[in-house]
Design a protein around this motif. Sequence first.
Motif, mmCIF file in Angstrom:
data_model
loop_
_atom_site.group_PDB
_atom_site.id
_atom_site.type_symbol
_atom_site.label_atom_id
_atom_site.label_comp_id
_atom_site.label_asym_id
_atom_site.label_seq_id
_atom_site.Cartn_x
_atom_site.Cartn_y
_atom_site.Cartn_z
ATOM 1 N N VAL A 202 0.754 -1.460 -0.418
ATOM 2 C CA VAL A 202 0.048 -0.049 -0.056
ATOM 3 C C VAL A 202 0.701 1.234 0.086
ATOM 4 O O VAL A 202 2.148 1.567 0.806
ATOM 5 C CB VAL A 202 -1.250 0.173 1.082
ATOM 6 N N PRO A 203 0.141 2.199 -0.269
ATOM 7 C CA PRO A 203 0.845 3.483 -0.291
ATOM 8 C C PRO A 203 1.630 4.232 0.568
ATOM 9 O O PRO A 203 0.386 3.721 1.566
ATOM 10 C CB PRO A 203 0.009 4.312 -1.002
ATOM 11 N N LEU A 204 2.921 4.471 1.405
ATOM 12 C CA LEU A 204 3.714 4.622 2.543
ATOM 13 C C LEU A 204 2.623 5.834 3.155
ATOM 14 O O LEU A 204 3.335 7.157 2.512
ATOM 15 C CB LEU A 204 4.725 4.113 2.591
ATOM 16 N N GLU A 205 2.330 6.296 4.166
ATOM 17 C CA GLU A 205 2.091 7.368 4.747
ATOM 18 C C GLU A 205 2.506 7.509 5.883
ATOM 19 O O GLU A 205 2.371 9.311 6.457
ATOM 20 C CB GLU A 205 0.659 7.169 5.529
ATOM 21 N N THR A 206 2.968 6.565 7.104
ATOM 22 C CA THR A 206 4.144 7.066 7.861
ATOM 23 C C THR A 206 5.105 6.107 7.941
ATOM 24 O O THR A 206 5.174 4.403 8.042
ATOM 25 C CB THR A 206 2.759 6.789 8.793
ATOM 26 N N PRO A 207 6.479 6.737 8.606
ATOM 27 C CA PRO A 207 6.895 5.647 9.043
ATOM 28 C C PRO A 207 6.914 4.930 10.485
ATOM 29 O O PRO A 207 7.779 4.052 10.825
ATOM 30 C CB PRO A 207 8.422 6.702 9.214
ATOM 31 N N THR A 209 5.353 2.216 13.165
ATOM 32 C CA THR A 209 5.515 0.287 13.045
ATOM 33 C C THR A 209 4.650 0.106 14.233
ATOM 34 O O THR A 209 4.102 0.912 15.068
ATOM 35 C CB THR A 209 7.495 0.114 12.838
ATOM 36 N N VAL A 210 4.663 -0.520 14.496
ATOM 37 C CA VAL A 210 4.068 -1.748 15.967
ATOM 38 C C VAL A 210 4.855 -1.622 17.581
ATOM 39 O O VAL A 210 3.332 -0.723 18.298
ATOM 40 C CB VAL A 210 4.128 -3.027 14.964
ATOM 41 N N ARG A 211 5.775 -1.188 16.646
ATOM 42 C CA ARG A 211 6.549 -0.864 17.618
ATOM 43 C C ARG A 211 5.965 0.767 18.607
ATOM 44 O O ARG A 211 5.940 0.720 19.736
ATOM 45 C CB ARG A 211 8.003 -0.337 17.548
ATOM 46 N N HIS A 212 5.858 1.627 17.563
ATOM 47 C CA HIS A 212 5.781 3.289 18.180
ATOM 48 C C HIS A 212 3.624 2.654 18.476
ATOM 49 O O HIS A 212 3.625 3.799 19.321
ATOM 50 C CB HIS A 212 5.576 3.831 17.139
ATOM 51 N N LEU A 213 3.147 2.302 18.107
ATOM 52 C CA LEU A 213 1.551 1.804 18.909
ATOM 53 C C LEU A 213 1.798 1.533 19.877
ATOM 54 O O LEU A 213 0.918 1.819 20.904
ATOM 55 C CB LEU A 213 1.035 1.131 17.270
ATOM 56 N N LEU A 214 2.043 0.083 19.996
ATOM 57 C CA LEU A 214 2.837 -0.744 21.768
ATOM 58 C C LEU A 214 3.042 0.288 22.489
ATOM 59 O O LEU A 214 2.733 1.045 23.199
ATOM 60 C CB LEU A 214 3.113 -1.719 21.860
ATOM 61 N N ARG A 215 4.320 1.617 22.060
ATOM 62 C CA ARG A 215 4.883 2.390 22.818
ATOM 63 C C ARG A 215 3.975 4.203 23.678
ATOM 64 O O ARG A 215 3.710 4.289 24.396
ATOM 65 C CB ARG A 215 5.713 3.165 21.932
ATOM 66 N N ASP A 216 2.869 3.517 22.167
ATOM 67 C CA ASP A 216 1.902 4.750 22.380
ATOM 68 C C ASP A 216 0.429 4.262 22.640
ATOM 69 O O ASP A 216 -0.476 4.961 22.627
ATOM 70 C CB ASP A 216 1.728 6.211 21.742
ATOM 71 N N ALA A 217 0.203 3.009 23.315
ATOM 72 C CA ALA A 217 -0.824 1.987 23.411
ATOM 73 C C ALA A 217 -2.169 2.794 24.346
ATOM 74 O O ALA A 217 -3.410 3.449 23.982
ATOM 75 C CB ALA A 217 -1.377 1.222 23.426
ATOM 76 N N GLU A 218 -1.214 3.576 25.989
ATOM 77 C CA GLU A 218 -1.951 3.811 25.750
ATOM 78 C C GLU A 218 -2.696 5.145 26.395
ATOM 79 O O GLU A 218 -3.772 5.746 26.685
ATOM 80 C CB GLU A 218 -0.974 4.196 27.777
ATOM 81 N N GLY A 219 -2.092 5.675 25.544
ATOM 82 C CA GLY A 219 -2.576 7.008 24.492
ATOM 83 C C GLY A 219 -3.814 7.294 24.134
ATOM 84 O O GLY A 219 -4.230 8.053 23.490
ATOM 85 N N TYR A 229 -0.916 5.310 13.069
ATOM 86 C CA TYR A 229 0.344 4.944 13.342
ATOM 87 C C TYR A 229 0.380 3.396 11.571
ATOM 88 O O TYR A 229 0.694 2.910 11.655
ATOM 89 C CB TYR A 229 0.479 4.143 13.613
ATOM 90 N N THR A 230 -0.556 4.023 10.587
ATOM 91 C CA THR A 230 -1.103 2.730 9.985
ATOM 92 C C THR A 230 -1.389 3.905 8.401
ATOM 93 O O THR A 230 -1.355 5.128 8.473
ATOM 94 C CB THR A 230 -2.624 2.332 10.022
ATOM 95 N N SER A 231 -0.949 2.640 7.767
ATOM 96 C CA SER A 231 -1.074 3.694 6.169
ATOM 97 C C SER A 231 -2.666 2.909 5.500
ATOM 98 O O SER A 231 -2.311 1.954 5.082
ATOM 99 C CB SER A 231 0.535 3.210 5.440
ATOM 100 N N ALA A 241 2.411 -1.882 10.199
ATOM 101 C CA ALA A 241 3.781 -2.015 9.409
ATOM 102 C C ALA A 241 4.993 -3.115 10.797
ATOM 103 O O ALA A 241 5.027 -2.667 11.765
ATOM 104 C CB ALA A 241 4.946 -0.911 8.869
ATOM 105 N N SER A 242 5.888 -3.486 10.483
ATOM 106 C CA SER A 242 6.921 -4.136 11.218
ATOM 107 C C SER A 242 7.815 -3.689 10.994
ATOM 108 O O SER A 242 8.075 -2.371 10.161
ATOM 109 C CB SER A 242 6.558 -5.316 11.047
ATOM 110 N N GLU A 243 8.811 -3.944 12.193
ATOM 111 C CA GLU A 243 10.602 -3.510 12.087
ATOM 112 C C GLU A 243 10.871 -3.796 10.795
ATOM 113 O O GLU A 243 11.167 -4.830 10.510
ATOM 114 C CB GLU A 243 11.362 -3.464 13.566
ATOM 115 N N SER A 244 11.353 -3.034 10.067
ATOM 116 C CA SER A 244 13.036 -2.843 9.390
ATOM 117 C C SER A 244 13.849 -3.632 10.053
ATOM 118 O O SER A 244 14.199 -4.102 9.222
ATOM 119 C CB SER A 244 12.971 -1.695 8.520
#
Length: 403
Positions: A202-207, A209-219, A229-231, A241-244
Amino acid sequence: MSDQPAHRLSKDVASPSVIPENAYAPGGFRAQSRFSDPSAEPPPEWTAPTPPNGIPVPPVDVAPVEPPVYEPPVYAPPVYGPQVYGDPGYEDPPPYLDLSTVALLGERKRAPSEGWRRWLYYGSAKLINLGEGPKTVRRRTLTAQVQRPLRGCYRIAVLSLKGGVGKTTITATLGATLASVRGDRVIAVDANPDRGTLSQKVPLETPATVRHLLRDAEGIQAYSDVRAYTSQGPSRLEVLASESDPAVSEAFSSDDYIRTLDVLERFYSLVLTDCGTGLMHSAMAAVLSKADALVVVSSGSVDGARSASATLDWLDAHGHQEMVRNSVAVINAVRPRSGKVDMKKVVDHFNRRCRAVLQVPFDPHLEEGAEISLDSLKPETRSALLELSAVVAAGFVGARRPA
């Protein structure tokens, strides 16, 4: 002249003077008493007076027939299984169709939307209406099945032991078909520990990843928070996306996957997980325990079919027999030709083990490995993906849970 008596001359002519030969034999009718003596007294029953009401008839013991007692019917509401939403086996009551538009006005014949039937319809000034063709009717039926209502979140795991069979491509195309046909939100999660490529479909709209989502999950409180966090592609399919970096993505554990699902289930109706090729990966246990449907991808080659069968063997050996029986096998043609492999035998093998087997034909657009557009696929490929989506949607009824 013969010396025989006259009654012996002819046996065929009946004459009153003919006397049978056994007339004077002992016991013949001459020896029988055919007339009674008129001076003898008649039997007593002959001279008994006739009763005034006729001859009495002996009574017969017959139970009296009572007239049926009318009992008004007691209305009992129909039972549709468990009545509490969220209980296993809960089913919606069937809709009342007595006052539906089709019942009151009748079903109108659709005008042809494509092909020679459409040209004939408009060429005859709309006088000749042959209706839709078989292919169009089939497509409408599959579309209605894909649009089946769904409550809660339905999780689909796509996996294979062998790489290069198009597992990520099937995840992206299946998710894109579901997202384009349905009106709810669909997301695909890249759970491949070896630098997954799902985000490249899919066209990449944000860099992010799932790690950033878990980091900010509480907010995260609203859908707009997750959308950062998605494209999203043209089909409305969103990809997380997953980590590169494989070293970082290897730390994606079962707890991390469960936390990710806890966030996504609040905002999405369908979650597809693109699993890695390693079944012993730390997150695979959580993926299998949370999956409602399993899609096993195989290629048309010998090693691809063996790897897919080995995947089912591993699941059977680790207590996932019910998941294997309800799984869907996809034979993806990653090359223009599959060589001399007998595809009928491959299909028959998976038919004996899975709920359904679908074949996705080779498509040059998918071979490019770039961003996927459903409009660029061949009609045969789109039809196969729509049928695959309908087969997956057939499991929506038995897996509804409260959100």
